[in-house]
Structure formats: C-alpha cells, structure tokens
Design a protein around this motif. Structure first.
Motif, PDB file in Angstrom:
ATOM      1  N   LEU A 196      -4.265  -7.641  24.275  1.00  0.00           N
ATOM      2  CA  LEU A 196      -5.042  -6.764  24.916  1.00  0.00           C
ATOM      3  C   LEU A 196      -6.144  -7.037  25.834  1.00  0.00           C
ATOM      4  CD1 LEU A 196      -4.989  -3.670  22.442  1.00  0.00           C
ATOM      5  CD2 LEU A 196      -3.971  -3.823  24.496  1.00  0.00           C
ATOM      6  N   VAL A 197      -6.784  -8.033  25.126  1.00  0.00           N
ATOM      7  CA  VAL A 197      -8.116  -8.954  25.771  1.00  0.00           C
ATOM      8  C   VAL A 197      -7.457  -9.690  27.005  1.00  0.00           C
ATOM      9  CG1 VAL A 197      -9.802 -10.668  25.351  1.00  0.00           C
ATOM     10  CG2 VAL A 197      -9.374  -8.852  23.449  1.00  0.00           C
ATOM     11  N   ALA A 198      -6.313 -10.188  26.852  1.00  0.00           N
ATOM     12  CA  ALA A 198      -5.735 -11.121  27.770  1.00  0.00           C
ATOM     13  C   ALA A 198      -5.422 -10.194  28.963  1.00  0.00           C
ATOM     14  CB  ALA A 198      -4.601 -11.749  27.354  1.00  0.00           C
ATOM     15  N   ALA A 199      -4.990  -9.159  28.721  1.00  0.00           N
ATOM     16  CA  ALA A 199      -4.520  -8.075  29.628  1.00  0.00           C
ATOM     17  C   ALA A 199      -5.811  -7.712  30.293  1.00  0.00           C
ATOM     18  CB  ALA A 199      -3.681  -6.756  29.291  1.00  0.00           C
ATOM     19  N   GLU A 200      -6.841  -7.385  29.694  1.00  0.00           N
ATOM     20  CA  GLU A 200      -8.173  -6.645  30.336  1.00  0.00           C
ATOM     21  C   GLU A 200      -8.973  -7.663  31.225  1.00  0.00           C
ATOM     22  OE1 GLU A 200      -9.440  -3.925  30.641  1.00  0.00           O
ATOM     23  OE2 GLU A 200      -7.439  -3.143  29.601  1.00  0.00           O
ATOM     24  N   GLN A 201      -8.557  -9.200  30.828  1.00  0.00           N
ATOM     25  CA  GLN A 201      -9.261 -10.116  31.651  1.00  0.00           C
ATOM     26  C   GLN A 201      -8.537 -10.593  33.014  1.00  0.00           C
ATOM     27  OE1 GLN A 201      -8.882 -13.313  28.521  1.00  0.00           O
ATOM     28  NE2 GLN A 201     -10.997 -13.242  28.155  1.00  0.00           N
ATOM     29  N   GLN A 202      -6.868 -10.215  32.885  1.00  0.00           N
ATOM     30  CA  GLN A 202      -6.141 -10.250  34.049  1.00  0.00           C
ATOM     31  C   GLN A 202      -6.558  -9.169  35.012  1.00  0.00           C
ATOM     32  OE1 GLN A 202      -2.149 -10.297  32.556  1.00  0.00           O
ATOM     33  NE2 GLN A 202      -2.018 -12.329  32.656  1.00  0.00           N
ATOM     34  N   LYS A 203      -6.854  -8.018  34.535  1.00  0.00           N
ATOM     35  CA  LYS A 203      -7.043  -6.959  35.221  1.00  0.00           C
ATOM     36  C   LYS A 203      -8.628  -7.228  35.880  1.00  0.00           C
ATOM     37  CE  LYS A 203      -5.232  -2.958  32.394  1.00  0.00           C
ATOM     38  NZ  LYS A 203      -5.409  -1.850  31.611  1.00  0.00           N
ATOM     39  N   ALA A 204      -9.423  -7.486  35.172  1.00  0.00           N
ATOM     40  CA  ALA A 204     -10.922  -8.064  35.676  1.00  0.00           C
ATOM     41  C   ALA A 204     -10.846  -9.149  36.760  1.00  0.00           C
ATOM     42  CB  ALA A 204     -11.874  -8.268  34.519  1.00  0.00           C
ATOM     43  N   GLN A 205      -9.619 -10.042  36.396  1.00  0.00           N
ATOM     44  CA  GLN A 205      -9.625 -11.325  37.489  1.00  0.00           C
ATOM     45  C   GLN A 205      -9.045 -10.625  38.963  1.00  0.00           C
ATOM     46  OE1 GLN A 205      -6.915 -14.240  36.033  1.00  0.00           O
ATOM     47  NE2 GLN A 205      -8.036 -15.759  37.507  1.00  0.00           N
ATOM     48  N   PHE A 206      -8.123  -9.785  38.410  1.00  0.00           N
ATOM     49  CA  PHE A 206      -7.317  -9.194  39.598  1.00  0.00           C
ATOM     50  C   PHE A 206      -8.285  -8.395  40.620  1.00  0.00           C
ATOM     51  CE2 PHE A 206      -5.023  -5.468  41.697  1.00  0.00           C
ATOM     52  CZ  PHE A 206      -4.439  -6.186  42.588  1.00  0.00           C
ATOM     53  N   THR A 207      -9.180  -7.527  39.974  1.00  0.00           N
ATOM     54  CA  THR A 207     -10.152  -6.685  40.668  1.00  0.00           C
ATOM     55  C   THR A 207     -11.187  -7.456  41.390  1.00  0.00           C
ATOM     56  OG1 THR A 207      -9.787  -4.850  39.056  1.00  0.00           O
ATOM     57  CG2 THR A 207     -11.908  -4.742  40.428  1.00  0.00           C
ATOM     58  N   ALA A 208     -11.700  -8.561  40.872  1.00  0.00           N
ATOM     59  CA  ALA A 208     -12.573  -9.449  41.440  1.00  0.00           C
ATOM     60  C   ALA A 208     -12.047 -10.063  42.682  1.00  0.00           C
ATOM     61  CB  ALA A 208     -12.944 -10.510  40.256  1.00  0.00           C
ATOM     62  N   GLN A 209     -10.681 -10.458  42.528  1.00  0.00           N
ATOM     63  CA  GLN A 209      -9.876 -11.019  43.787  1.00  0.00           C
ATOM     64  C   GLN A 209      -9.839 -10.214  44.806  1.00  0.00           C
ATOM     65  OE1 GLN A 209      -9.156 -14.249  44.011  1.00  0.00           O
ATOM     66  NE2 GLN A 209      -8.435 -13.934  46.006  1.00  0.00           N
ATOM     67  N   VAL A 210      -9.622  -8.966  44.363  1.00  0.00           N
ATOM     68  CA  VAL A 210      -9.445  -8.049  45.563  1.00  0.00           C
ATOM     69  C   VAL A 210     -10.810  -7.472  46.274  1.00  0.00           C
ATOM     70  CG1 VAL A 210      -8.989  -5.358  45.890  1.00  0.00           C
ATOM     71  CG2 VAL A 210      -7.557  -6.809  44.539  1.00  0.00           C
ATOM     72  N   HIS A 211     -11.714  -7.525  45.516  1.00  0.00           N
ATOM     73  CA  HIS A 211     -12.992  -7.426  46.065  1.00  0.00           C
ATOM     74  C   HIS A 211     -13.530  -8.521  47.043  1.00  0.00           C
ATOM     75  CE1 HIS A 211     -14.344  -3.704  44.230  1.00  0.00           C
ATOM     76  NE2 HIS A 211     -13.683  -4.242  43.178  1.00  0.00           N
ATOM     77  N   HIS A 212     -13.267  -9.783  46.536  1.00  0.00           N
ATOM     78  CA  HIS A 212     -13.545 -11.137  47.344  1.00  0.00           C
ATOM     79  C   HIS A 212     -12.969 -10.929  48.676  1.00  0.00           C
ATOM     80  CE1 HIS A 212     -14.450 -15.051  48.206  1.00  0.00           C
ATOM     81  NE2 HIS A 212     -13.072 -15.284  48.127  1.00  0.00           N
ATOM     82  N   ILE A 213     -11.299 -10.539  48.775  1.00  0.00           N
ATOM     83  CA  ILE A 213     -10.648 -10.504  49.910  1.00  0.00           C
ATOM     84  C   ILE A 213     -11.165  -9.483  50.961  1.00  0.00           C
ATOM     85  CG2 ILE A 213      -8.104  -9.694  50.744  1.00  0.00           C
ATOM     86  CD1 ILE A 213      -7.337 -11.000  48.284  1.00  0.00           C
ATOM     87  N   ILE A 214     -11.598  -8.290  50.100  1.00  0.00           N
ATOM     88  CA  ILE A 214     -12.057  -7.190  51.013  1.00  0.00           C
ATOM     89  C   ILE A 214     -13.445  -7.635  51.752  1.00  0.00           C
ATOM     90  CG2 ILE A 214     -13.202  -4.898  51.078  1.00  0.00           C
ATOM     91  CD1 ILE A 214     -11.131  -4.127  48.693  1.00  0.00           C
ATOM     92  N   GLU A 215     -14.135  -8.319  50.915  1.00  0.00           N
ATOM     93  CA  GLU A 215     -15.441  -8.736  51.479  1.00  0.00           C
ATOM     94  C   GLU A 215     -15.204  -9.929  52.706  1.00  0.00           C
ATOM     95  OE1 GLU A 215     -19.002 -11.504  50.176  1.00  0.00           O
ATOM     96  OE2 GLU A 215     -18.534  -9.988  48.609  1.00  0.00           O
ATOM     97  N   LEU A 216     -14.402 -10.788  52.486  1.00  0.00           N
ATOM     98  CA  LEU A 216     -13.975 -11.804  53.351  1.00  0.00           C
ATOM     99  C   LEU A 216     -13.294 -11.199  54.770  1.00  0.00           C
ATOM    100  CD1 LEU A 216     -12.465 -14.606  51.247  1.00  0.00           C
ATOM    101  CD2 LEU A 216     -14.707 -14.676  52.263  1.00  0.00           C
ATOM    102  N   CYS A 217     -12.544 -10.316  54.696  1.00  0.00           N
ATOM    103  CA  CYS A 217     -11.903  -9.513  55.564  1.00  0.00           C
ATOM    104  C   CYS A 217     -12.892  -8.667  56.468  1.00  0.00           C
ATOM    105  CB  CYS A 217     -10.500  -8.861  55.221  1.00  0.00           C
ATOM    106  SG  CYS A 217      -9.127  -9.793  54.624  1.00  0.00           S
ATOM    107  N   TRP A 218     -13.589  -7.819  55.746  1.00  0.00           N
ATOM    108  CA  TRP A 218     -14.775  -7.058  56.309  1.00  0.00           C
ATOM    109  C   TRP A 218     -15.762  -8.005  57.139  1.00  0.00           C
ATOM    110  CZ3 TRP A 218     -15.433  -1.996  56.573  1.00  0.00           C
ATOM    111  CH2 TRP A 218     -16.569  -1.451  56.865  1.00  0.00           C
ATOM    112  N   ASP A 219     -16.051  -9.048  56.558  1.00  0.00           N
ATOM    113  CA  ASP A 219     -17.193  -9.889  57.353  1.00  0.00           C
ATOM    114  C   ASP A 219     -16.338 -10.298  58.482  1.00  0.00           C
ATOM    115  OD1 ASP A 219     -19.032  -9.673  55.517  1.00  0.00           O
ATOM    116  OD2 ASP A 219     -18.718 -11.250  54.542  1.00  0.00           O
ATOM    117  N   LYS A 220     -15.119 -10.856  58.665  1.00  0.00           N
ATOM    118  CA  LYS A 220     -14.456 -11.418  59.674  1.00  0.00           C
ATOM    119  C   LYS A 220     -14.085 -10.330  60.822  1.00  0.00           C
ATOM    120  CE  LYS A 220      -9.788 -13.885  60.540  1.00  0.00           C
ATOM    121  NZ  LYS A 220      -9.988 -13.319  61.941  1.00  0.00           N
TER     122      LYS A 220
END
Length: 83
Positions: A15-39
C-alpha cells in the motif's frame, strides 16, 4: 501496539509503494503541465486560442511519447538482463 504479522506487513508495504507511485505520477503530471504552460501560454486569457491549445496538446503528447519510449527501452534492458 500489536506486532504486525508477516502478511500484514507485506500488505502495508504494498500500500505504501502504491501511494508513493501515485504521488510520483501526480508530481510528474504537475511538472509537465508547468513546462508546457510556460512554453505555450504567453498570457492567461478567459479562453485558449487554437494556437495555444495546439501547442499545449503537442507539448503533452511529446512528453507522453518520450515517457513511453523510455519505459519500453527499460523493459527491453530488463528483459535482456533476465535471459
């Protein structure tokens, strides 16, 4: 506090590993959105014009394609290592 059994501990770790994967995925999505928004977005407006919308779509598509290519390559490396 009671000691966890081996099965309970394994489930907790899963369960902890699954939550860590979700958090990592969410962080990656936010990073992509930020980069694309700035571009792509010169200045915020009430609506996206077609040029900005196309830019955002293309930007996200490139990130997805890149992530899939990297994942595929890692899978090939792991598969070769397991043989």
């Amino acid at each position: 506090m009671a000691e966890l059994g081996e099965a309970d501990e394994a489930e907790l770790q899963r369960l902890v590993a699954a939550e860590q994967q979700k958090a990592q995925f969410t962080a990656q999505v936010h990073h992509i959105i930020e980069l694309c928004w700035d571009k792509c977005v010169e200045k915020p407006r009430n609506r996206l014009d077609s040029r900005t919308e196309n830019c955002l779509s293309s930007c996200v598509d490139r990130f997805i394609d890149t992530a899939l290519a990297i994942t595929s390559r890692f899978a090939q490396i792991v598969q070769k290592g397991g043989q």
